[in-house]
Design an enzyme around this catalytic site. Structure first.
Site, PDB file in Angstrom:
ATOM      1  N   LYS A  29       0.829  -1.213   0.000  1.00 62.43           N
ATOM      2  CA  LYS A  29       0.000   0.000   0.000  1.00 62.43           C
ATOM      3  C   LYS A  29       0.863   1.263   0.000  1.00 62.43           C
ATOM      4  CE  LYS A  29      -1.966  -1.046   3.922  1.00 62.43           C
ATOM      5  NZ  LYS A  29      -1.166  -2.244   4.280  1.00 62.43           N
ATOM      6  N   ARG A 104      -9.462   1.379   8.971  1.00 63.48           N
ATOM      7  CA  ARG A 104      -8.994   0.048   9.341  1.00 63.48           C
ATOM      8  C   ARG A 104     -10.023  -0.725  10.141  1.00 63.48           C
ATOM      9  NH1 ARG A 104      -3.099   0.826   9.126  1.00 63.48           N
ATOM     10  NH2 ARG A 104      -2.121  -1.132   9.658  1.00 63.48           N
ATOM     11  N   ARG A 143      11.819  -5.357   4.525  1.00 62.20           N
ATOM     12  CA  ARG A 143      11.597  -3.925   4.272  1.00 62.20           C
ATOM     13  C   ARG A 143      12.621  -3.053   5.003  1.00 62.20           C
ATOM     14  NH1 ARG A 143       5.817  -1.579   5.211  1.00 62.20           N
ATOM     15  NH2 ARG A 143       6.079  -2.627   7.209  1.00 62.20           N
ATOM     16  N   ARG A 176      11.669  -0.885  10.485  1.00 64.83           N
ATOM     17  CA  ARG A 176      10.618  -0.477  11.415  1.00 64.83           C
ATOM     18  C   ARG A 176      10.576  -1.441  12.597  1.00 64.83           C
ATOM     19  NH1 ARG A 176       5.249   0.655   7.892  1.00 64.83           N
ATOM     20  NH2 ARG A 176       4.361  -0.620   9.558  1.00 64.83           N
ATOM     21  N   ARG A 187       0.193  -8.359  14.030  1.00 67.90           N
ATOM     22  CA  ARG A 187      -0.306  -7.380  13.040  1.00 67.90           C
ATOM     23  C   ARG A 187      -1.216  -8.067  12.022  1.00 67.90           C
ATOM     24  NH1 ARG A 187       4.823  -4.884  10.518  1.00 67.90           N
ATOM     25  NH2 ARG A 187       3.345  -3.679   9.265  1.00 67.90           N
TER      26      ARG A 187
HETATM   27  P1  AP5 Z   1       4.864  -1.530   1.707  1.00 63.17           P
HETATM   28  O1  AP5 Z   1       4.443  -0.745   0.522  1.00 63.17           O
HETATM   29  O2  AP5 Z   1       5.671  -0.831   2.759  1.00 63.17           O
HETATM   30  O3  AP5 Z   1       3.592  -2.284   2.359  1.00 63.17           O
HETATM   31  P2  AP5 Z   1       2.341  -1.721   3.157  1.00 63.17           P
HETATM   32  O4  AP5 Z   1       1.136  -2.411   2.620  1.00 63.17           O
HETATM   33  O5  AP5 Z   1       2.333  -0.227   3.162  1.00 63.17           O
HETATM   34  O6  AP5 Z   1       2.665  -2.316   4.572  1.00 63.17           O
HETATM   35  P3  AP5 Z   1       2.682  -1.649   6.022  1.00 63.17           P
HETATM   36  O7  AP5 Z   1       3.408  -2.621   6.897  1.00 63.17           O
HETATM   37  O8  AP5 Z   1       3.190  -0.244   6.012  1.00 63.17           O
HETATM   38  O9  AP5 Z   1       1.176  -1.648   6.357  1.00 63.17           O
HETATM   39  P4  AP5 Z   1       0.569  -1.577   7.728  1.00 63.17           P
HETATM   40  O10 AP5 Z   1      -0.843  -1.362   7.357  1.00 63.17           O
HETATM   41  O11 AP5 Z   1       0.806  -2.714   8.634  1.00 63.17           O
HETATM   42  O12 AP5 Z   1       1.360  -0.378   8.459  1.00 63.17           O
HETATM   43  P5  AP5 Z   1       0.945   1.089   8.885  1.00 63.17           P
HETATM   44  O13 AP5 Z   1       2.140   1.926   8.824  1.00 63.17           O
HETATM   45  O14 AP5 Z   1      -0.290   1.520   8.163  1.00 63.17           O
HETATM   46  O15 AP5 Z   1       5.651  -2.810   1.170  1.00 63.17           O
HETATM   47  C1  AP5 Z   1       6.197  -3.782   2.066  1.00 63.17           C
HETATM   48  C2  AP5 Z   1       7.529  -4.312   1.505  1.00 63.17           C
HETATM   49  O16 AP5 Z   1       7.262  -5.035   0.304  1.00 63.17           O
HETATM   50  C3  AP5 Z   1       8.527  -3.199   1.121  1.00 63.17           C
HETATM   51  O17 AP5 Z   1       9.817  -3.619   1.458  1.00 63.17           O
HETATM   52  C4  AP5 Z   1       8.367  -3.054  -0.413  1.00 63.17           C
HETATM   53  O18 AP5 Z   1       9.574  -2.653  -1.033  1.00 63.17           O
HETATM   54  C5  AP5 Z   1       7.965  -4.470  -0.812  1.00 63.17           C
HETATM   55  N1  AP5 Z   1       7.031  -4.484  -1.935  1.00 63.17           N
HETATM   56  C6  AP5 Z   1       5.957  -3.651  -2.120  1.00 63.17           C
HETATM   57  N2  AP5 Z   1       5.301  -3.975  -3.246  1.00 63.17           N
HETATM   58  C7  AP5 Z   1       5.971  -5.042  -3.783  1.00 63.17           C
HETATM   59  C8  AP5 Z   1       5.764  -5.844  -4.945  1.00 63.17           C
HETATM   60  N3  AP5 Z   1       4.734  -5.611  -5.787  1.00 63.17           N
HETATM   61  N4  AP5 Z   1       6.621  -6.862  -5.178  1.00 63.17           N
HETATM   62  C9  AP5 Z   1       7.663  -7.109  -4.332  1.00 63.17           C
HETATM   63  N5  AP5 Z   1       7.921  -6.371  -3.219  1.00 63.17           N
HETATM   64  C10 AP5 Z   1       7.067  -5.367  -2.944  1.00 63.17           C
HETATM   65  O19 AP5 Z   1       0.488   0.876  10.403  1.00 63.17           O
HETATM   66  C11 AP5 Z   1       1.425   0.636  11.435  1.00 63.17           C
HETATM   67  C12 AP5 Z   1       0.699   0.641  12.775  1.00 63.17           C
HETATM   68  O20 AP5 Z   1       0.106   1.941  13.019  1.00 63.17           O
HETATM   69  C13 AP5 Z   1      -0.492  -0.328  12.912  1.00 63.17           C
HETATM   70  O21 AP5 Z   1      -0.065  -1.623  13.263  1.00 63.17           O
HETATM   71  C14 AP5 Z   1      -1.324   0.367  13.994  1.00 63.17           C
HETATM   72  O22 AP5 Z   1      -0.792   0.133  15.288  1.00 63.17           O
HETATM   73  C15 AP5 Z   1      -1.156   1.842  13.685  1.00 63.17           C
HETATM   74  N6  AP5 Z   1      -2.210   2.354  12.788  1.00 63.17           N
HETATM   75  C16 AP5 Z   1      -2.017   2.876  11.537  1.00 63.17           C
HETATM   76  N7  AP5 Z   1      -3.188   3.248  10.995  1.00 63.17           N
HETATM   77  C17 AP5 Z   1      -4.149   2.951  11.915  1.00 63.17           C
HETATM   78  C18 AP5 Z   1      -5.561   3.083  11.929  1.00 63.17           C
HETATM   79  N8  AP5 Z   1      -6.233   3.581  10.878  1.00 63.17           N
HETATM   80  N9  AP5 Z   1      -6.237   2.657  13.016  1.00 63.17           N
HETATM   81  C19 AP5 Z   1      -5.593   2.148  14.079  1.00 63.17           C
HETATM   82  N10 AP5 Z   1      -4.239   1.991  14.139  1.00 63.17           N
HETATM   83  C20 AP5 Z   1      -3.535   2.386  13.067  1.00 63.17           C
END
Ligand code: AP5
Length: 232
Positions: A29, A104, A143, A176, A187
């Site tokens: 994402k 979410r 990552r 991270r 997660r």
């Molecule tokens: P990447 O693009 O970083 O993946 P992502 O889907 O963004 O994954 P995240 O881990 O950031 O999502 P998340 O939802 O858990 O984290 P968030 O920060 O929102 O890609 C991942 C890896 O794969 C990278 O190394 C990339 O290079 C590689 N890659 C990408 N595409 C590829 C492809 N096509 N082929 C091969 N490799 C590829 O949330 C973190 C924390 O914040 C949560 O756990 C929660 O505690 C809190 N939080 C955030 N938002 C909320 C909310 N709305 N409500 C409550 N808590 C929240």
């Protein structure tokens, strides 16, 4: 990443809506949201990034969110919603924005739907990043992110030219804290229990578009452009 296709039917100043990226941790994402936001010239709103900034700055919000994020759980809606409302009512969001990691929960989605209506936006486009869970562990443990510009890399899938340094600005790369194997399980479980029901929720509303997130980054981006550009 390769430049965006010239044939995208929606140009930069025509978005005027929220794009919502929905999918499990590691689905891609953030990688795609950065590109799409650049393409349209609109903000990329990652609630995870916003929380991480608060953690670095040591704000009360950051202090509250840090232990929750390190356990792999969701931050309570009372904290998330206030932060999102403050952000999307800023003038730079008037032409639309790309949400990554929000909403979410069904409660967050219902709240957002009302807010977008009140603010006069068109119906949002929801892009669902569909992917087998088996691929996610490798993506998450591999990552690395640039400390300076936040660019996302992967030691297995998307390595930098110089190990440990960002290709764009030479910034140091970091892992991270929630990408440790012991946090990835909780997660993924939080996603299945609290966020996956949004797939059916948005499908019922006729807003959901599936994208095969297992494909290469450039192929996923082409499909995202098609979906967002073609949405009515
Ligand atoms: P990447 O693009 O970083 O993946 P992502 O889907 O963004 O994954 P995240 O881990 O950031 O999502 P998340 O939802 O858990 O984290 P968030 O920060 O929102 O890609 C991942 C890896 O794969 C990278 O190394 C990339 O290079 C590689 N890659 C990408 N595409 C590829 C492809 N096509 N082929 C091969 N490799 C590829 O949330 C973190 C924390 O914040 C949560 O756990 C929660 O505690 C809190 N939080 C955030 N938002 C909320 C909310 N709305 N409500 C409550 N808590 C929240």
């Amino acid at each position: 990443m390769a430049p965006a296709r010239q044939s995208s039917p929606r140009t930069k100043d025509q978005l005027h809506r929220a794009v919502i990226f929905l999918g499990p941790p590691g689905a891609g994402k953030g990688t795609q949201a950065k590109e799409l936001a650049r393409h349209y010239g609109v903000p990329h709103l990652s609630t995870g990034d916003l929380f991480r900034e608060h953690v670095v700055q040591g704000t009360p919000l950051g202090l509250a969110a840090k232990p929750i994020m390190e356990r792999g759980e969701l931050v309570p809606d009372s904290i998330v919603l206030k932060m999102v409302e403050t952000r999307i009512t800023q003038p730079d969001c008037a032409k639309g924005f790309v949400f990554d990691g929000f909403p979410r929960t069904v409660a967050q989605a219902q709240w957002l739907g009302e807010l977008l209506k009140q603010q006069g936006y068109k119906r949002p486009v929801v892009v669902h990043f569909a992917i087998e869970p088996a691929l996610l562990i490798r993506r998450l443990t591999g990552r690395r992110m640039c400390k300076v510009g936040g660019e996302i890399y992967n030691v297995f899938e998307r390595p930098t030219k110089v190990a440990g340094r960002c290709d764009n600005d030479g910034g140091e790369l970091e892992q991270r804290p929630d990408d440790r194997e012991e946090v990835i399980g909780p997660r993924l479980a939080a996603y299945e229990k609290q966020t996956a029901p949004l797939v059916a929720y948005y499908r019922r509303l006729g807003l959901l578009h599936d994208v095969d997130a297992a494909r290469a980054v450039t192929e996923v981006f082409e499909r995202v452009l098609e979906v967002v550009g073609g949405a009515r």
